[in-house]
Design a protein around this motif. Structure first.
Motif, short mmCIF file in Angstrom:
data_model
loop_
_atom_site.label_atom_id
_atom_site.label_comp_id
_atom_site.label_asym_id
_atom_site.label_seq_id
_atom_site.Cartn_x
_atom_site.Cartn_y
_atom_site.Cartn_z
N LYS A 43 -2.41 -35.64 -0.64
CA LYS A 43 -2.06 -34.35 -1.20
C LYS A 43 -1.12 -34.58 -2.38
CE LYS A 43 -3.85 -31.93 2.22
NZ LYS A 43 -5.09 -31.29 2.05
N PRO A 44 -1.15 -33.72 -3.40
CA PRO A 44 -0.28 -33.91 -4.56
C PRO A 44 1.20 -34.00 -4.21
CG PRO A 44 -1.95 -32.28 -5.06
CD PRO A 44 -2.09 -32.62 -3.61
N VAL A 45 1.66 -33.20 -3.26
CA VAL A 45 3.08 -33.23 -2.92
C VAL A 45 3.45 -34.57 -2.28
CG1 VAL A 45 2.85 -32.14 -0.64
CG2 VAL A 45 4.97 -31.91 -1.89
N VAL A 46 2.56 -35.14 -1.49
CA VAL A 46 2.84 -36.43 -0.87
C VAL A 46 2.78 -37.54 -1.91
CG1 VAL A 46 2.08 -38.08 0.89
CG2 VAL A 46 1.97 -35.64 1.36
N THR A 47 1.75 -37.50 -2.76
CA THR A 47 1.61 -38.52 -3.81
C THR A 47 2.81 -38.50 -4.75
OG1 THR A 47 -0.78 -38.23 -3.68
CG2 THR A 47 0.08 -39.40 -5.60
N ALA A 48 3.22 -37.32 -5.18
CA ALA A 48 4.38 -37.21 -6.07
C ALA A 48 5.64 -37.71 -5.37
CB ALA A 48 4.56 -35.77 -6.53
N SER A 49 5.78 -37.43 -4.09
CA SER A 49 6.95 -37.91 -3.34
C SER A 49 6.98 -39.42 -3.26
CB SER A 49 6.95 -37.33 -1.92
OG SER A 49 6.98 -35.94 -1.95
N VAL A 50 5.82 -40.02 -3.01
CA VAL A 50 5.76 -41.48 -2.89
C VAL A 50 6.07 -42.14 -4.24
CG1 VAL A 50 4.18 -43.42 -2.50
CG2 VAL A 50 4.21 -41.50 -0.92
N VAL A 51 5.47 -41.64 -5.30
CA VAL A 51 5.70 -42.24 -6.62
C VAL A 51 7.16 -42.06 -7.04
CG1 VAL A 51 5.10 -42.08 -9.08
CG2 VAL A 51 3.30 -42.01 -7.35
N THR A 52 7.69 -40.86 -6.87
CA THR A 52 9.09 -40.60 -7.24
C THR A 52 10.03 -41.41 -6.34
OG1 THR A 52 8.45 -38.37 -7.88
CG2 THR A 52 10.80 -38.79 -7.66
N GLY A 53 9.74 -41.47 -5.06
CA GLY A 53 10.57 -42.26 -4.13
C GLY A 53 10.55 -43.73 -4.46
N PHE A 54 9.39 -44.25 -4.82
CA PHE A 54 9.28 -45.65 -5.22
C PHE A 54 10.15 -45.92 -6.44
CE2 PHE A 54 7.18 -48.83 -7.98
CZ PHE A 54 7.33 -49.95 -7.18
N GLY A 55 10.04 -45.06 -7.43
CA GLY A 55 10.84 -45.24 -8.64
C GLY A 55 12.33 -45.14 -8.37
N GLY A 56 12.74 -44.12 -7.64
CA GLY A 56 14.16 -43.93 -7.34
C GLY A 56 14.73 -45.05 -6.49
N ALA A 57 14.00 -45.47 -5.46
CA ALA A 57 14.46 -46.57 -4.61
C ALA A 57 14.54 -47.86 -5.40
CB ALA A 57 13.53 -46.73 -3.41
N GLY A 58 13.56 -48.09 -6.26
CA GLY A 58 13.57 -49.30 -7.08
C GLY A 58 14.75 -49.33 -8.03
N ILE A 59 15.07 -48.21 -8.65
CA ILE A 59 16.22 -48.13 -9.56
C ILE A 59 17.51 -48.44 -8.80
CG2 ILE A 59 17.64 -46.56 -10.95
CD1 ILE A 59 14.97 -45.09 -11.62
N ILE A 60 17.70 -47.79 -7.68
CA ILE A 60 18.93 -47.98 -6.90
C ILE A 60 19.03 -49.41 -6.38
CG2 ILE A 60 20.12 -47.31 -4.77
CD1 ILE A 60 19.06 -44.45 -5.29
N LEU A 61 17.94 -49.94 -5.83
CA LEU A 61 17.98 -51.30 -5.28
C LEU A 61 18.20 -52.35 -6.36
CD1 LEU A 61 15.12 -51.07 -2.62
CD2 LEU A 61 17.58 -51.26 -2.19
N SER A 62 17.59 -52.18 -7.51
CA SER A 62 17.75 -53.20 -8.56
C SER A 62 19.14 -53.14 -9.19
CB SER A 62 16.66 -53.05 -9.63
OG SER A 62 16.79 -51.82 -10.31
N ARG A 63 19.72 -51.96 -9.26
CA ARG A 63 21.05 -51.84 -9.88
C ARG A 63 22.19 -52.20 -8.94
NH1 ARG A 63 21.73 -46.90 -14.08
NH2 ARG A 63 20.12 -47.60 -15.51
N TYR A 64 22.08 -51.84 -7.67
CA TYR A 64 23.22 -51.94 -6.78
C TYR A 64 23.09 -53.02 -5.70
CZ TYR A 64 24.41 -47.61 -9.09
OH TYR A 64 24.70 -46.68 -10.04
#
Length: 180
Positions: A43-64
């Motif tokens: 579903k679009p809401v799930v796909t958008a959540s996964v893509v956004t979550g991947f990006g946000g988690a990656g940013i936080i993990l790589s920086r901190y």
């Protein structure tokens, strides 16, 4: 690597905003596009959540954290999948199961208890409020036993003819104002 994470984060967020604003229009264009896969969780809401979550988690993990790029990608994927599962099972699936029909048939009305909202004369029409699945509905009513029925009286539907409910006063619950 951080550019990939930012791209996913911003792209997923933009997709969520655009689908919220233009969801019905885009949904009409893409209707049935992924039906061949029979994958209910795409579903679009799930796909958008996964893509956004991947990006946000990656940013936080790589920086901190001091984790390697491969480890950051693996953890970001795991976090995104868990987020997608949570969104699917906590929001999407319950919403699909909550669709209710507000339709009713005249055949269901006999036996229903209601309250007179407009007095019913001996020979004439009044109005009755009945509580049905979709909420309260108003119906044109006549007195089945040709008695005058004042407003506020609890009645029971005896029959329905030509869309008009025929009601009779319900003596047992006459003092009760709560519809069953």
């Amino acid at each position: 690597m951080e550019a990939l994470f930012w791209g996913c984060f911003v792209g997923g967020a933009l997709f969520a905003i655009i689908s919220a604003l233009l969801g019905d229009l885009i949904g009409g264009w893409l209707d049935g596009l992924l039906d061949f896969t029979s994958l209910d969780f795409l579903k679009p809401v799930v796909t958008a959540s996964v893509v956004t979550g991947f990006g946000g988690a990656g940013i936080i993990l790589s920086r901190y954290t001091g984790l390697s790029a491969v480890t950051v990608v693996i953890f970001a994927l795991l976090i995104a999948v868990v987020l997608g599962l949570i969104i699917y099972f906590a929001y999407v699936k319950p919403m699909e199961n909550s669709e209710n029909s507000t339709a009713y048939s005249e055949a269901e009305l006999p036996g229903k208890v209601g309250e007179v909202t407009v007095p019913i004369p001996q020979e004439g029409y009044g109005e009755v409020m009945l509580k049905l699945v979709g909420g309260n509905t108003l119906h044109i009513a006549v007195s089945w036993d040709r008695r005058e029925i004042p407003a506020g009286t609890i009645v029971v539907v005896v029959d329905v003819k030509d869309g008009i409910v025929q009601v009779s006063e319900l003596y047992e619950n006459q003092n009760s104002k709560e519809l069953e």
